[in-house]
Design a protein around this motif. Sequence first.
Motif, mmCIF file in Angstrom:
data_model
loop_
_atom_site.group_PDB
_atom_site.id
_atom_site.type_symbol
_atom_site.label_atom_id
_atom_site.label_comp_id
_atom_site.label_asym_id
_atom_site.label_seq_id
_atom_site.Cartn_x
_atom_site.Cartn_y
_atom_site.Cartn_z
ATOM 1 N N HIS A 205 0.405 6.697 -12.825
ATOM 2 C CA HIS A 205 -0.134 5.524 -12.139
ATOM 3 C C HIS A 205 -0.543 4.426 -13.132
ATOM 4 N N LEU B 172 -1.094 4.424 -1.231
ATOM 5 C CA LEU B 172 -2.325 4.399 -0.426
ATOM 6 C C LEU B 172 -2.041 4.741 1.033
ATOM 7 N N ALA C 64 -5.870 -4.869 -14.869
ATOM 8 C CA ALA C 64 -4.577 -4.228 -14.613
ATOM 9 C C ALA C 64 -3.743 -4.147 -15.885
ATOM 10 N N LEU D 84 2.045 1.749 -3.475
ATOM 11 C CA LEU D 84 0.951 2.224 -4.326
ATOM 12 C C LEU D 84 0.491 3.636 -3.973
ATOM 13 N N LYS E 7 -7.729 5.747 -15.731
ATOM 14 C CA LYS E 7 -6.645 6.693 -15.434
ATOM 15 C C LYS E 7 -5.907 7.104 -16.714
ATOM 16 N N SER F 78 -5.765 -6.414 -6.174
ATOM 17 C CA SER F 78 -5.857 -6.538 -4.712
ATOM 18 C C SER F 78 -6.361 -7.924 -4.320
ATOM 19 N N LYS G 54 0.843 -1.209 0.000
ATOM 20 C CA LYS G 54 0.000 0.000 0.000
ATOM 21 C C LYS G 54 0.875 1.254 0.000
ATOM 22 N N TYR H 16 -2.538 -2.889 -10.550
ATOM 23 C CA TYR H 16 -2.704 -3.376 -9.180
ATOM 24 C C TYR H 16 -3.834 -4.397 -9.122
#
Lengths: 247, 281
Positions: free
Chosen positions: A75, A55, A155, A53, A106, A82, A50, A80
């Motif tokens: 990014h 976060l 991803a 990333l 994005k 999860s 995290k 990613y």
Amino acid sequence: MMKTPYVELKNVSFTYESNPVLNNVSLSVEEGDFLALIGPNGSGKSTLLKIILGLLKAKGEIKLFGEPISDFQHHEWIGYVSQKSNAFNSGFPATVKEVVQSGLTKKAGLFKPMPKDAKQKVMEALKAVGMEKFINRRIGELSGGQQQRVFIARALISEPKLLVLDEPTVGVDIKHVQSFYDMLSELNKKHHLTIILVTHDIEAPFNQISHVAFLNQRILFYGSIDEYNLLPKEQIYQWYGHSVRAV
Amino acid sequence: MIEAILHYEFLQNAFLSGIIIGFIAPLLGVFIVVRRMSLIADALSHVTLAGITGGLLLNQHIAALAFFNPIYFGIAASILGSVLIERLRVLYKHFSELAIPIIMSCGIGLSAVFISLANGFTTDVMGYLFGTVSAVSRQDLWIIVAIAVIVLLFLTIFYKELFVLSFDEEYAKASGLPATMIHFLFMIIVALTIAASMRIVGILLVSSLITLPVAGAMRLSKGFKETLVYSVVFGEMAVIIGLILAFYLDLAPGGTIVVTSIAILIIVILCKKAVQKGAQQ
């Protein structure tokens, strides 16, 4: 000329509610690496991910593709995936196509529509993970392993340079775990995708990865798979704790 | 009935505003429901009531504000409520659902105080509670149109980001999307939609127009876009059938719209079950 590491951590520390979670972690991930970040439950693996990333904010120096994390804007270079169990509500009304296409959000940019070739890109990403036949299925109807493949396709669709996976085999049927790891290996070797795989699974694909980092609040081991294989099994056994038998 | 609509401005206002709300409330409702925020609509509607009763009170006591539409106070209170809910969710991060009852009680409490202070706008308040579609003025209609334009622009511009945020918030943040900013804007849009909807169905029933069509749509749809389409179809059906029933049977329009919504939901659930049973056999 030395290549810029994709991920570079220097003396990274993180504390949660005054409990130390990570202590002076230093790590480097180079282009083409397939790094397994391993360690027992609660060792700080997911926290470290995290932090990479963006976060979570931590002390220390964190660089992504040579840029300090605070300045990093690309990014879409990082895909990613999860933990399946935390990722989504299985009743969510979305098709596989919609989920995979959302991976382009994005890259497309704010205030801009999806690219015109989005549908073609969805198909290519699904083909890469062997899920093209499921394009119009509702995501919640798929098995755990199939859902994880779809999330990898999501991803991959933005053509990332680095794929980061957090315990991707949690909730995946054991008979599909090996084929899942085979697919990751193919992405790493054939598609030259750099991968960071976080797992507490001692039976992770150690014949397919290139580097291992063993984490338990601090880095206990970091090196190539060959160096890792030379470690005394008792040592790994001790790091993991007595309840796990090293294979 | 069509003749009556052509003749009477209040009926035109009622139908036009109903159709607009029947479109935007379920559309936004899809995002609210899939993000498991259904109760936020209830909390905000009660805060809106506090704003409106406060506005009515000011209408009574301050001459300069006598003709100021209380809906503006409702909109302001609703936006403030949405900001406060977010603040409280951060403050109680392990018990974030606490934000809803806190704001809801605050809304109800303030409304009760304002009503008791005013002693005289009971009829107005009843209208806001259960909807008074027949009292929708041209000015109200223009406010609803303006809010609908804002909502549709927001959903069009941020559709792809809202989808990611709704499906997997952590992924959205990890992707570098401005998740906090979009969520904040989303809450303001929810607040605006609630304020716009209350004239039609009333504050106590507003969340039903946001959630019931979506509940029906989710039983039928496979994908997200399909859910949006079904929700709008069910929302419009509920509003149009509800208003027609209210006109001919002389019933409260807000109530008939919500009862029609429930009837549609029950029909959808039963049809889906019958189809599933047929497929199994």
